[in-house]
Design a protein around this motif. Structure first.
Motif, PDB file in Angstrom:
ATOM      1  N   ARG A 193       0.926  -1.226  -0.153  1.00 34.29           N
ATOM      2  CA  ARG A 193      -0.002   0.016   0.140  1.00 34.29           C
ATOM      3  C   ARG A 193       0.790   1.283   0.194  1.00 34.29           C
ATOM      4  N   ALA A 194       1.943   1.089   0.546  1.00 29.44           N
ATOM      5  CA  ALA A 194       2.997   2.168   0.702  1.00 29.44           C
ATOM      6  C   ALA A 194       3.668   2.619  -0.866  1.00 29.44           C
ATOM      7  N   VAL A 195       3.629   1.580  -1.537  1.00 27.86           N
ATOM      8  CA  VAL A 195       4.274   1.965  -2.869  1.00 27.86           C
ATOM      9  C   VAL A 195       3.205   1.945  -4.228  1.00 27.86           C
ATOM     10  N   ARG A 196       2.221   1.179  -3.796  1.00 29.47           N
ATOM     11  CA  ARG A 196       1.002   1.072  -4.657  1.00 29.47           C
ATOM     12  C   ARG A 196       1.363   0.656  -5.969  1.00 29.47           C
ATOM     13  N   PRO A 197       2.026  -0.765  -6.228  1.00 28.39           N
ATOM     14  CA  PRO A 197       2.112  -1.416  -7.444  1.00 28.39           C
ATOM     15  C   PRO A 197       1.047  -1.420  -8.374  1.00 28.39           C
ATOM     16  N   ASP A 198       1.385  -1.370  -9.712  1.00 30.79           N
ATOM     17  CA  ASP A 198       0.364  -1.675 -10.712  1.00 30.79           C
ATOM     18  C   ASP A 198      -0.136  -2.975 -10.458  1.00 30.79           C
ATOM     19  N   VAL A 199       0.817  -3.929 -10.580  1.00 33.31           N
ATOM     20  CA  VAL A 199       0.712  -5.367 -10.409  1.00 33.31           C
ATOM     21  C   VAL A 199       1.719  -6.252  -9.451  1.00 33.31           C
ATOM     22  N   VAL A 200       1.279  -7.197  -8.854  1.00 36.29           N
ATOM     23  CA  VAL A 200       2.157  -7.978  -8.235  1.00 36.29           C
ATOM     24  C   VAL A 200       2.200  -9.297  -8.936  1.00 36.29           C
ATOM     25  N   LEU A 201       3.571  -9.488  -9.198  1.00 38.27           N
ATOM     26  CA  LEU A 201       4.046 -10.851  -9.820  1.00 38.27           C
ATOM     27  C   LEU A 201       4.812 -11.707  -8.671  1.00 38.27           C
ATOM     28  N   ALA A 202       4.320 -12.993  -8.646  1.00 43.22           N
ATOM     29  CA  ALA A 202       4.708 -13.892  -7.688  1.00 43.22           C
ATOM     30  C   ALA A 202       5.218 -15.194  -8.250  1.00 43.22           C
ATOM     31  N   ASP A 203       6.539 -15.566  -8.122  1.00 45.67           N
ATOM     32  CA  ASP A 203       7.212 -16.594  -8.547  1.00 45.67           C
ATOM     33  C   ASP A 203       7.988 -17.281  -7.399  1.00 45.67           C
ATOM     34  N   THR A 204       7.467 -18.085  -6.829  1.00 48.40           N
ATOM     35  CA  THR A 204       6.046 -18.265  -6.568  1.00 48.40           C
ATOM     36  C   THR A 204       5.641 -18.501  -5.072  1.00 48.40           C
ATOM     37  N   PRO A 205       5.850 -17.135  -4.514  1.00 46.86           N
ATOM     38  CA  PRO A 205       5.624 -17.012  -3.376  1.00 46.86           C
ATOM     39  C   PRO A 205       4.023 -16.769  -3.106  1.00 46.86           C
ATOM     40  N   TYR A 206       3.420 -17.889  -2.326  1.00 48.79           N
ATOM     41  CA  TYR A 206       1.965 -17.519  -2.009  1.00 48.79           C
ATOM     42  C   TYR A 206       1.547 -16.361  -1.108  1.00 48.79           C
ATOM     43  N   LEU A 207       2.599 -15.977  -0.187  1.00 52.46           N
ATOM     44  CA  LEU A 207       2.319 -14.970   0.625  1.00 52.46           C
ATOM     45  C   LEU A 207       2.128 -13.656  -0.204  1.00 52.46           C
ATOM     46  N   ALA A 208       2.918 -13.420  -1.283  1.00 54.61           N
ATOM     47  CA  ALA A 208       2.624 -12.329  -2.092  1.00 54.61           C
ATOM     48  C   ALA A 208       1.482 -12.050  -2.789  1.00 54.61           C
ATOM     49  N   VAL A 209       0.957 -13.486  -3.089  1.00 55.10           N
ATOM     50  CA  VAL A 209      -0.377 -13.606  -3.977  1.00 55.10           C
ATOM     51  C   VAL A 209      -1.540 -12.922  -2.850  1.00 55.10           C
ATOM     52  N   ALA A 210      -1.460 -13.660  -1.648  1.00 52.91           N
ATOM     53  CA  ALA A 210      -2.563 -13.422  -0.662  1.00 52.91           C
ATOM     54  C   ALA A 210      -2.468 -11.855  -0.176  1.00 52.91           C
ATOM     55  N   ALA A 211      -1.256 -11.223   0.022  1.00 52.20           N
ATOM     56  CA  ALA A 211      -0.957  -9.979   0.457  1.00 52.20           C
ATOM     57  C   ALA A 211      -1.653  -9.058  -0.740  1.00 52.20           C
ATOM     58  N   GLY A 212      -1.202  -9.291  -1.939  1.00 53.61           N
ATOM     59  CA  GLY A 212      -1.611  -8.412  -3.193  1.00 53.61           C
ATOM     60  C   GLY A 212      -3.249  -8.515  -3.210  1.00 53.61           C
ATOM     61  N   ALA A 213      -3.990  -9.585  -2.899  1.00 55.25           N
ATOM     62  CA  ALA A 213      -5.209  -9.592  -3.165  1.00 55.25           C
ATOM     63  C   ALA A 213      -5.799  -8.887  -1.899  1.00 55.25           C
ATOM     64  N   GLN A 214      -5.390  -8.853  -0.733  1.00 61.34           N
ATOM     65  CA  GLN A 214      -5.783  -7.884   0.368  1.00 61.34           C
ATOM     66  C   GLN A 214      -5.325  -6.396   0.037  1.00 61.34           C
ATOM     67  N   ALA A 215      -4.343  -6.260  -0.661  1.00 60.32           N
ATOM     68  CA  ALA A 215      -3.953  -4.764  -0.719  1.00 60.32           C
ATOM     69  C   ALA A 215      -4.903  -4.228  -1.821  1.00 60.32           C
ATOM     70  N   ALA A 216      -5.666  -5.097  -2.438  1.00 60.79           N
ATOM     71  CA  ALA A 216      -6.615  -4.704  -3.750  1.00 60.79           C
ATOM     72  C   ALA A 216      -5.325  -4.285  -4.967  1.00 60.79           C
ATOM     73  N   CYS A 217      -4.164  -5.209  -5.085  1.00 58.26           N
ATOM     74  CA  CYS A 217      -3.665  -4.822  -6.257  1.00 58.26           C
ATOM     75  C   CYS A 217      -3.779  -6.268  -7.055  1.00 58.26           C
ATOM     76  N   PRO A 218      -3.941  -6.162  -8.320  1.00 61.39           N
ATOM     77  CA  PRO A 218      -3.981  -7.197  -9.412  1.00 61.39           C
ATOM     78  C   PRO A 218      -2.471  -8.173  -9.149  1.00 61.39           C
ATOM     79  N   THR A 219      -2.673  -9.463  -9.097  1.00 60.71           N
ATOM     80  CA  THR A 219      -1.791 -10.611  -8.540  1.00 60.71           C
ATOM     81  C   THR A 219      -1.972 -11.517  -9.758  1.00 60.71           C
ATOM     82  N   VAL A 220      -0.549 -11.831 -10.098  1.00 60.32           N
ATOM     83  CA  VAL A 220      -0.274 -12.428 -11.225  1.00 60.32           C
ATOM     84  C   VAL A 220       0.763 -13.869 -10.602  1.00 60.32           C
ATOM     85  N   ALA A 221       0.517 -15.081 -10.832  1.00 64.49           N
ATOM     86  CA  ALA A 221       1.459 -15.886 -10.420  1.00 64.49           C
ATOM     87  C   ALA A 221       2.118 -16.418 -11.451  1.00 64.49           C
ATOM     88  N   LEU A 222       3.251 -16.488 -11.662  1.00 66.03           N
ATOM     89  CA  LEU A 222       4.194 -16.974 -12.700  1.00 66.03           C
ATOM     90  C   LEU A 222       4.788 -18.308 -11.937  1.00 66.03           C
TER      91      LEU A 222
END
Length: 359
Positions: free
Chosen positions: A101-130
């Motif tokens: 939320r501090a940096v407001r990324p346009d998208v979160v890309l995760a290869d392949t940490p599930y922590l980032a996927v869950a956090a991105g969803a909670q932060a309302a950021c689009p999340t893509v798992a590679l």
């Protein structure tokens, strides 16, 4: 300026090797792209590979596997470290969400940490798992210790992955059923240019002498059967670990003015485990590969199948590897015909085209 948050597993360098070509391809599609690397992979890995502006935030993203060297997984320790990771899950989630939320990324890309996927969803950021694997698939191969609720932990991991808006499954990869939106993409490889003639000059190779790169990715191999390699006068072995001062057959990669990627593109054959980055680059380069299997890692069989379908590969048993009985497998690999139509490494461009839609 457009910003991508790249969460990268630090279990070896294979995940980072997948992400870098995607980011380079995305940089050609998205002007002024910036990347925040959220990973424990060292900055030195990215310095001569990543061609878009980036900064590194060294925060642990996941566990991966606990290993005794590159060929042996400590199953008990792996489960216990995952369990400890999840005991602090709420704190980790809070920290990741606040940072996003501090940096407001346009998208979160995760290869392949599930922590980032869950956090991105909670932060309302689009999340893509590679993904060429997911950690639930890896853990599901191993029995959990009796004092750890393995099934509950696996379900927590799967629920986190399932929050991804999109998953890009990289060829080759095992079957995955937990993502609601999944697109298959091609292999990802960005091999270096060959410096074969320079390498031959540096090593003062005799006529007919062949080069073998011995490397096991980001998890180092502590030693080799040096005494057993000395009689193999037809080969020079390039090794990224410690070498006895009296060795004549084995050369330290650190002593050569060529990067590991350049060496990989310049040798006659490679001896390694079936790991994504090295194997797919070897196939792309048409270089034969001698591999030592673990037989208990989720993406190993798809990788081996891909190697034999599109490249040149020969298995070396772990017993023969430890005993230094390498020559028959190396010669067999060198004798294999070059595939007429190697697989095209289209995955980076495909992934970049999907990611570009989020900017």
């Amino acid at each position: 300026m457009p910003l991508l948050w790249a969460a990268i597993s630090a279990h070896g360098f294979g995940h980072a090797a997948q992400v870098v070509p995607v980011l380079n391809a995305l940089g050609r599609l998205v002007p002024d792209l910036r990347v925040l690397l959220r990973t424990m992979v060292p900055a030195s890995f990215f310095e001569h590979r990543l061609r878009v502006p980036w900064e590194l935030s060294a925060v642990q993203q996941d566990i991966g596997c606990i290993q005794n060297g590159p060929l042996t997984i400590d199953v008990d320790a792996t489960w216990r470290e995952h369990n400890r990771f999840h005991l602090t899950w709420d704190d980790r989630m809070r920290a990741e969400v606040e940072a996003m939320r501090a940096v407001r990324p346009d998208v979160v890309l995760a290869d392949t940490p599930y922590l980032a996927v869950a956090a991105g969803a909670q932060a309302a950021c689009p999340t893509v798992a590679l993904v060429s694997l997911t950690w639930d698939l890896v853990l599901a191969e191993y029995p959990a210790p009796p004092d750890i609720a393995g099934w509950t932990l696996l379900q927590s991991i799967r629920q986190a992955y399932a929050k991804a808006d999109l998953a890009l499954r990289i060829t080759p990869a095992p079957k995955m059923e937990l993502f609601t939106s999944l697109i298959d993409i091609g292999p990802i490889a960005e091999p270096a240019a060959s410096a074969r003639e320079q390498l031959a000059a540096l090593l003062h190779l005799a006529p007919g002498e062949r080069t073998v790169l011995v490397g096991f990715g980001g998890i180092p191999q502590a030693s080799l059967p040096f005494a057993q390699l000395e009689p193999l006068t037809s080969y020079r072995f390039l090794f990224d670990g410690p070498i006895p001062s009296d060795s004549t057959r084995v050369i330290s990669t650190q002593s050569l003015p060529l990067s590991f990627k350049t060496l990989l593109a310049s040798v006659d054959t490679i001896l390694t485990k079936p790991g994504y980055g090295t194997l797919v680059e070897a196939v792309a380069l048409g270089i034969p590969l001698v591999y030592v299997r673990r037989y208990n890692f989720a993406d190993e069989q798809p990788l081996v199948d891909y190697l034999h379908r599109h490249g040149r590969g020969v298995e070396l048993t772990k017993e023969d590897f430890v005993g230094g009985r390498w020559a028959p497998a190396i010669q067999s690999a060198l004798d294999l015909p070059v595939p007429a139509t190697p697989a095209a490494a289209t995955g980076a461009e495909e992934a970049a085209s999907h990611l570009a839609r989020f900017f």
